[in-house]
Write an enzyme that holds these catalytic residues in place. Structure first.
Site, PDB file in Angstrom:
ATOM      1  N   ASP A 154      14.586  23.023 -42.427  1.00  0.00           N
ATOM      2  CA  ASP A 154      13.828  23.617 -41.339  1.00  0.00           C
ATOM      3  C   ASP A 154      13.776  22.678 -40.133  1.00  0.00           C
ATOM      4  OD1 ASP A 154      11.401  21.974 -41.420  1.00  0.00           O
ATOM      5  OD2 ASP A 154      10.959  22.970 -43.311  1.00  0.00           O
ATOM      6  N   TYR A 155      13.303  23.193 -39.035  1.00  0.00           N
ATOM      7  CA  TYR A 155      13.347  22.521 -37.741  1.00  0.00           C
ATOM      8  C   TYR A 155      12.744  21.120 -37.787  1.00  0.00           C
ATOM      9  CZ  TYR A 155      12.837  22.094 -32.626  1.00  0.00           C
ATOM     10  OH  TYR A 155      12.913  21.688 -31.321  1.00  0.00           O
TER      11      TYR A 155
END
Length: 291
Positions: A154-155
């Site tokens: 994820d980011y």
């Protein structure tokens, strides 16, 4: 007819000669004959007169010096197309033949490329982003191959991400049936240190909104009375699963890094940089997913 005991002997019966496995014979005219099949592995006529010497192929794949590779061959640790090769000087075609060393397959197709990336925090796990955020394309500009990410982070998560153009390898690494382990280092605020029951809960399983989740292994790496660092290993790949497992126990992660996928370790690779997966690493990884 000669009398019995006269000293003449009946003609000696010739026993059939079976050459040892993997020994190459030549007919009287010098033509090379294929070796005997190795343990039912089938055709062992692997020699290619115009091919590349096997020890040179192994050396290029990262198995050490030519002499070290010759020792691998002599000790019977190398198979070509399923057959053990123990003689020196055999020539093969690395573009069409399959080589295993100690049961690990070598990827010799030079059109295939697999990279290890240490993904920085704040990068989208995609080759492009419609919102204009940093994406993975900036880390592949030096390669002509069209690479894709294997799975995602994820980011806000950093660490090990694989980039490859080997579709079958990518499929197997992400398919749940192969259960490839992934290891994460998790940092979170924990005044007084993590509760004793946290690691046990992660190992035994916690309830999430999309079903139970369990770490294969979990251990405390560090704690200083303000924050703690816990390492977890699991083979599931559900979205944000590590963060959600900790949240179920009342902890919000302040940092999350993936440090290992199967036998591939991030090591000291700097954030935002890549390296090509070595021949030995790739062979071990392929063996883990049955290639």
């Amino acid at each position: 007819m000669a009398a019995q005991g006269s000293g003449s002997r009946p003609p000696r019966r010739r026993s059939a000669f079976t050459p040892p496995k993997h020994v190459r014979l030549r007919d009287e005219d010098g033509t090379r004959r294929p070796a005997a099949p190795a343990d039912g592995d089938g055709d062992t006529d692997i020699h290619r007169e115009d091919g590349e010497r096997l020890q040179k192929v192994l050396a290029k794949a990262g198995f050490g010096s030519r002499r070290a590779c010759e020792a691998l061959i002599s000790s019977g640790r190398v198979r070509v197309d399923g057959a053990v090769v123990s003689e020196q000087g055999v020539r093969i075609d690395p573009s069409t033949q399959v080589i295993h060393v100690d049961g690990r397959r070598l990827q010799l197709d030079e059109s295939k490329l697999t990279l290890v990336l240490n993904k920085p925090r704040g990068v989208v796990s995609a080759m492009s982003d419609p919102e204009g955020r940093r994406d993975l394309s900036e880390f592949t500009t030096g390669h002509s191959q069209r690479l894709y990410h294997v799975g995602r982070l994820d980011y806000e998560t950093e660490g090990l991400l694989l980039l490859t153009n080997d579709g079958e390898l990518a499929h197997r690494l992400t398919h749940p049936s192969f259960e490839v382990d992934k290891t994460y280092v998790c940092r979170f605020d924990a005044p007084g240190g993590p509760p004793r029951g946290l690691v046990k809960a992660l190992r035994e399983g916690v309830e999430l909104e999309d079903g139970p989740a369990r770490a294969d292994r979990a251990r405390v790496l560090a704690q200083d009375g303000r924050e703690a660092v816990v390492e977890v290993t699991l083979h599931e790949g559900r979205n944000r699963i590590v963060r959600r497992m900790f949240a179920s126990q009342g902890f919000e992660l302040t940092a999350l890094m993936r440090t290992r996928i199967g036998p591939v370790v991030l090591g000291d690779l700097a954030s935002g940089t890549t390296r090509e997966l070595s021949g030995r690493e790739l062979g071990t990884l392929m063996a883990e997913v049955g290639l």
